[in-house]
Design an enzyme around this catalytic site. Structure first.
Site, PDB file in Angstrom:
ATOM      1  CG  ASP A 143       4.024  -0.184  -3.408  1.00 51.61           C
ATOM      2  OD1 ASP A 143       3.940   0.839  -4.117  1.00 51.61           O
ATOM      3  OD2 ASP A 143       4.995  -0.434  -2.672  1.00 51.61           O
ATOM      4  CG  ASP A 157       9.492   2.086  -6.419  1.00 55.42           C
ATOM      5  OD1 ASP A 157       9.664   1.305  -7.374  1.00 55.42           O
ATOM      6  OD2 ASP A 157       9.691   3.313  -6.503  1.00 55.42           O
ATOM      7  CG  ASP A 166       6.975  -0.672   0.724  1.00 55.66           C
ATOM      8  OD1 ASP A 166       6.153  -0.132  -0.037  1.00 55.66           O
ATOM      9  OD2 ASP A 166       8.147  -0.283   0.836  1.00 55.66           O
TER      10      ASP A 166
HETATM   11 MG   LIG Z   1       6.375   1.076  -1.844  1.00 55.82          MG
END
Ligand SMILES: [Mg+2]
Length: 267
Positions: A8, A10, A215
């Protein structure tokens, strides 16, 4: 065995507060030296992916807009494979719905519920820049959506189930990223794209070990599709709430946790 890293952006490889990645540069260089593919698997657009590929010097395939499509450089794999279309110097495998259909669904939900929903398509470039803490150039890249619409949902948390129900009723899927909600096609999720790409890597290399780092909730399908899932700590100190057998929880926040995962499982 060859390792393949799905990551991922961000809040994971990029800091959620300022999109910085400096702390990850030495580990990225080590991955490149060892020829470990670094596959972005993100809600970001083609244009945003191309920007980060250029600044980080990454030449591997990538997954855009929460699994909306896989972009594979045409000279990347040594064999022919099934793909939808060619675009620029990529083969593209598409899973996502059309942007105008997603926009129409959001407009209908807003009309039916009166919810305060603000999509990237409702905002000017300057408004997106301000809202997402991006430069004008970054905001232009972020607005170039094709398979996914990101939006703010400025309603109390207890209204969320109604929003989810409405999106499903319209025939689409919804995920929550670090910053925005995303509406996308039913067939488009990070997991399906990861599985499709893993098959191609296996054809090229034989056995591969896949590692996934994320996340947020929109990373769950990716984390379920890899051999070694890992999550980094979020800005508030917590980890994504998910039960997976061999899930690794990095101590570090964002890119610092990312480095920890790369060092532990690959380097
Ligand atoms: Mg993310």
């Amino acid at each position: 065995m060859n390792a393949v890293l799905f990551t991922d952006l961000d809040g994971t490889l990029l800091s959620l507060s300022d999109y910085s990645y400096d702390v990850a540069l030495p580990a990225l260089a080590a991955l490149k030296e060892r020829g470990v593919p670094v596959v972005f698997c993100t809600a970001k657009t083609l244009s945003e992916n191309e920007y980060y590929r250029a600044v980080l010097g990454i030449k591997d395939p990538f997954i855009v807009e929460n699994g909306g499509a896989i972009f594979i450089p045409q000279d990347y794999f040594s064999f022919e494979f099934t793909h939808g279309k060619e675009q620029g110097h990529y083969y593209v495998i598409e899973f996502g719905a059309r942007y105008d259909e997603l926009r129409a669904a959001l407009n209908a939900i807003r009309a039916e519920t009166g919810f305060k929903i603000t999509g990237f398509g409702d905002m000017t470039v300057a408004e997106v820049a301000k809202d997402a803490n991006l430069s004008i150039e970054q905001a232009m890249r972020a607005k170039a959506k094709v398979y996914n619409e990101s939006f703010r949902f400025d309603e109390p948390k207890d209204k969320e189930p109604i929003l989810f129900e409405k999106v499903h009723e319209k025939g689409f899927s919804i995920t929550h990223g670090g910053r925005y909600y995303n509406i996308h096609g039913r067939n488009a999720d990070k997991g399906r794209a990861v599985k499709t790409l893993t098959k191609l890597f296996k054809r090229e290399y034989g056995a591969v070990m896949t590692i996934g780092v994320g996340d947020s909730k929109n990373d769950i399908p990716m984390l379920k599709a890899v051999d070694q899932p890992a999550v980094v700590r979020r800005l508030d100190g917590t980890w994504l709430d998910i039960q997976l057998e061999n899930l690794y929880k990095a101590e570090g926040v964002g890119p610092e946790g990312w480095v920890e995962v790369v060092e532990k499982f690959i380097l």
